[in-house]
Design a protein around this motif. Sequence first.
Motif, PDB file in Angstrom:
ATOM      1  N   UNK A  12     109.566 -67.419 102.858  1.00  0.00           N
ATOM      2  CA  UNK A  12     108.564 -68.072 103.849  1.00  0.00           C
ATOM      3  C   UNK A  12     107.508 -67.104 104.368  1.00  0.00           C
ATOM      4  N   UNK A  13     106.925 -67.569 105.424  1.00  0.00           N
ATOM      5  CA  UNK A  13     105.911 -66.658 106.132  1.00  0.00           C
ATOM      6  C   UNK A  13     106.481 -65.179 106.600  1.00  0.00           C
ATOM      7  N   UNK A  14     107.786 -65.438 107.226  1.00  0.00           N
ATOM      8  CA  UNK A  14     108.064 -64.116 107.843  1.00  0.00           C
ATOM      9  C   UNK A  14     108.089 -62.828 106.537  1.00  0.00           C
ATOM     10  N   UNK A  15     108.238 -63.262 105.354  1.00  0.00           N
ATOM     11  CA  UNK A  15     108.540 -62.457 104.073  1.00  0.00           C
ATOM     12  C   UNK A  15     107.247 -62.002 103.726  1.00  0.00           C
ATOM     13  N   UNK A  16     105.823 -62.541 104.347  1.00  0.00           N
ATOM     14  CA  UNK A  16     104.833 -62.212 103.699  1.00  0.00           C
ATOM     15  C   UNK A  16     104.353 -60.687 104.395  1.00  0.00           C
ATOM     16  N   UNK A  17     104.554 -60.458 105.560  1.00  0.00           N
ATOM     17  CA  UNK A  17     104.135 -59.179 105.838  1.00  0.00           C
ATOM     18  C   UNK A  17     105.177 -58.535 106.822  1.00  0.00           C
ATOM     19  N   UNK A  18     105.863 -59.164 107.746  1.00  0.00           N
ATOM     20  CA  UNK A  18     106.915 -58.644 108.705  1.00  0.00           C
ATOM     21  C   UNK A  18     108.013 -57.892 107.942  1.00  0.00           C
ATOM     22  N   UNK A  19     108.569 -58.614 106.954  1.00  0.00           N
ATOM     23  CA  UNK A  19     109.994 -57.983 106.345  1.00  0.00           C
ATOM     24  C   UNK A  19     109.779 -57.570 104.859  1.00  0.00           C
ATOM     25  N   UNK A  20     109.615 -58.373 104.106  1.00  0.00           N
ATOM     26  CA  UNK A  20     109.987 -58.264 102.844  1.00  0.00           C
ATOM     27  C   UNK A  20     109.267 -57.192 102.177  1.00  0.00           C
ATOM     28  N   UNK A 128     114.051 -51.104 117.019  1.00  0.00           N
ATOM     29  CA  UNK A 128     113.650 -49.868 116.244  1.00  0.00           C
ATOM     30  C   UNK A 128     112.200 -49.511 116.526  1.00  0.00           C
ATOM     31  N   UNK A 129     111.422 -50.399 117.075  1.00  0.00           N
ATOM     32  CA  UNK A 129     109.923 -50.190 117.176  1.00  0.00           C
ATOM     33  C   UNK A 129     109.714 -49.006 118.178  1.00  0.00           C
ATOM     34  N   UNK A 264     103.636 -57.945 121.416  1.00  0.00           N
ATOM     35  CA  UNK A 264     102.493 -57.464 120.867  1.00  0.00           C
ATOM     36  C   UNK A 264     102.567 -55.689 121.181  1.00  0.00           C
ATOM     37  N   UNK A 265     101.608 -54.994 120.609  1.00  0.00           N
ATOM     38  CA  UNK A 265     101.789 -53.584 120.896  1.00  0.00           C
ATOM     39  C   UNK A 265     100.746 -53.218 122.067  1.00  0.00           C
ATOM     40  N   UNK A 279      99.872 -43.816 130.474  1.00  0.00           N
ATOM     41  CA  UNK A 279      99.799 -45.106 129.726  1.00  0.00           C
ATOM     42  C   UNK A 279      99.902 -44.736 128.044  1.00  0.00           C
ATOM     43  N   UNK A 280     100.839 -45.257 127.550  1.00  0.00           N
ATOM     44  CA  UNK A 280     101.383 -44.794 126.262  1.00  0.00           C
ATOM     45  C   UNK A 280     100.881 -45.837 125.133  1.00  0.00           C
ATOM     46  N   UNK A 281      99.882 -45.464 124.410  1.00  0.00           N
ATOM     47  CA  UNK A 281      99.203 -46.319 123.360  1.00  0.00           C
ATOM     48  C   UNK A 281      99.997 -45.993 121.922  1.00  0.00           C
ATOM     49  N   UNK A 282     100.900 -47.241 121.558  1.00  0.00           N
ATOM     50  CA  UNK A 282     101.805 -46.967 120.336  1.00  0.00           C
ATOM     51  C   UNK A 282     101.355 -48.181 119.791  1.00  0.00           C
ATOM     52  N   UNK A 283     100.983 -48.150 118.518  1.00  0.00           N
ATOM     53  CA  UNK A 283     100.944 -49.099 117.694  1.00  0.00           C
ATOM     54  C   UNK A 283     101.931 -49.667 116.771  1.00  0.00           C
ATOM     55  N   UNK A 284     102.104 -50.750 116.702  1.00  0.00           N
ATOM     56  CA  UNK A 284     103.266 -51.467 115.662  1.00  0.00           C
ATOM     57  C   UNK A 284     103.067 -50.971 114.306  1.00  0.00           C
ATOM     58  N   UNK A 285     103.994 -50.663 113.458  1.00  0.00           N
ATOM     59  CA  UNK A 285     103.923 -50.476 112.249  1.00  0.00           C
ATOM     60  C   UNK A 285     103.375 -51.573 111.424  1.00  0.00           C
ATOM     61  N   UNK A 286     102.983 -51.329 110.016  1.00  0.00           N
ATOM     62  CA  UNK A 286     102.341 -52.225 109.502  1.00  0.00           C
ATOM     63  C   UNK A 286     103.169 -53.441 109.399  1.00  0.00           C
ATOM     64  N   UNK A 287     104.749 -53.426 108.953  1.00  0.00           N
ATOM     65  CA  UNK A 287     105.496 -54.284 108.814  1.00  0.00           C
ATOM     66  C   UNK A 287     106.599 -54.140 109.713  1.00  0.00           C
ATOM     67  N   UNK A 288     106.566 -54.771 110.829  1.00  0.00           N
ATOM     68  CA  UNK A 288     107.280 -54.884 112.039  1.00  0.00           C
ATOM     69  C   UNK A 288     108.787 -54.786 111.743  1.00  0.00           C
ATOM     70  N   UNK A 289     109.174 -55.327 110.922  1.00  0.00           N
ATOM     71  CA  UNK A 289     110.517 -55.062 110.432  1.00  0.00           C
ATOM     72  C   UNK A 289     111.088 -53.850 109.752  1.00  0.00           C
TER      73      UNK A 289
END
Length: 330
Positions: A12-20, A128-129, A264-265, A279-289
């Motif tokens: 489903x949706x979680x597999x589109x970008x976050x994980x798979x 792990x983020x 959010x990041x 202030x630490x500006x830290x971006x999320x990775x493309x795929x958060x998982x």
Amino acid sequence: MKQVNWGIIGVGNVCEVKSAPAMYKTPNSSVISVMRRDAEKAKDYAKRHHIPEWTTNADEIINHPDINAVYIATPPKYHKAYALQVAEAGKACYIEKPMAITHQECVEITKAFKDKNLPLYIAYYRTCLPNFLKAKELIDNGTIGTLLNVQINLTKPLDVVDENYVKNNWRVDPKIAGDGYFYDLGSHQINILEFLIGDIEHVQGLAVNQSKINKSNDVVAANILFKNNVVGSCFWAFNNGISTRRDELIINGTKGNIKMTCFNDNPVVLTMADGSQQVFEINYPEHVQGPLIVSIVNDLINNTKKTYSTGKIGAKTNYWIEEISGLLSS
């Protein structure tokens, strides 16, 4: 294991970008087959993500001869049944959070994998983020001194409700998801608190259903005592009447504090007792998982146990969210 070959149940949706996507982009890791009950959606997902096989039958994932690790990405109601099948098949498993509907189901899942000496991981990926790792670094190296207390505030507007609301939003159906958005989002926060602060000793919870648009609680509060004597105060409200959201995690110590968000990041802000800030500006990775999946793949390839988010940890989180919501004793 030289290569982790994943099969996914419930794309489903979680597999589109976050994980798979992280599963097929990580070295020594690939996705062999995906499953969804809707054949057209399963076929479409496989085509768009260049997955060689798809199916509408979870058994074909679990018993596939080339698959050695299964990702269960369904709603929580189905986690236990699929997980026990995966354990019986002798394969590693990665389960979406929360780990199951109840803590008792988590205990049964954990036992099944322990009895067969099989790896079991839960998708509490914030451990792990990089922004949470920065906060943990500042805590562990004593930058903010001795920990005193921690606060969480998470509020969101009430969802737009129509006659199909519950039917189309399984997260607010207790029979499918546990206890609404608190189980969906609050579980992440309770998990990250234990990762950052330490083991929980005791909780006092209050949960009510104010809006009564579904059967889940939409306002939850908790006082938490950690084993290191840190005190936590947490508040969740998912029924606000205004279009504002609040996402705040504050960790106070004797020398300063850390302020950040959980979902959010936004920057990690360190404020010292003298008023100075970093202030630490830290971006999320493309795929958060992705970082958690990399850790899992490394553990499976190297036969190590470095990943924090295991079945044991996932079961603990379920225990505490049930204690807070009152469902553990109900």
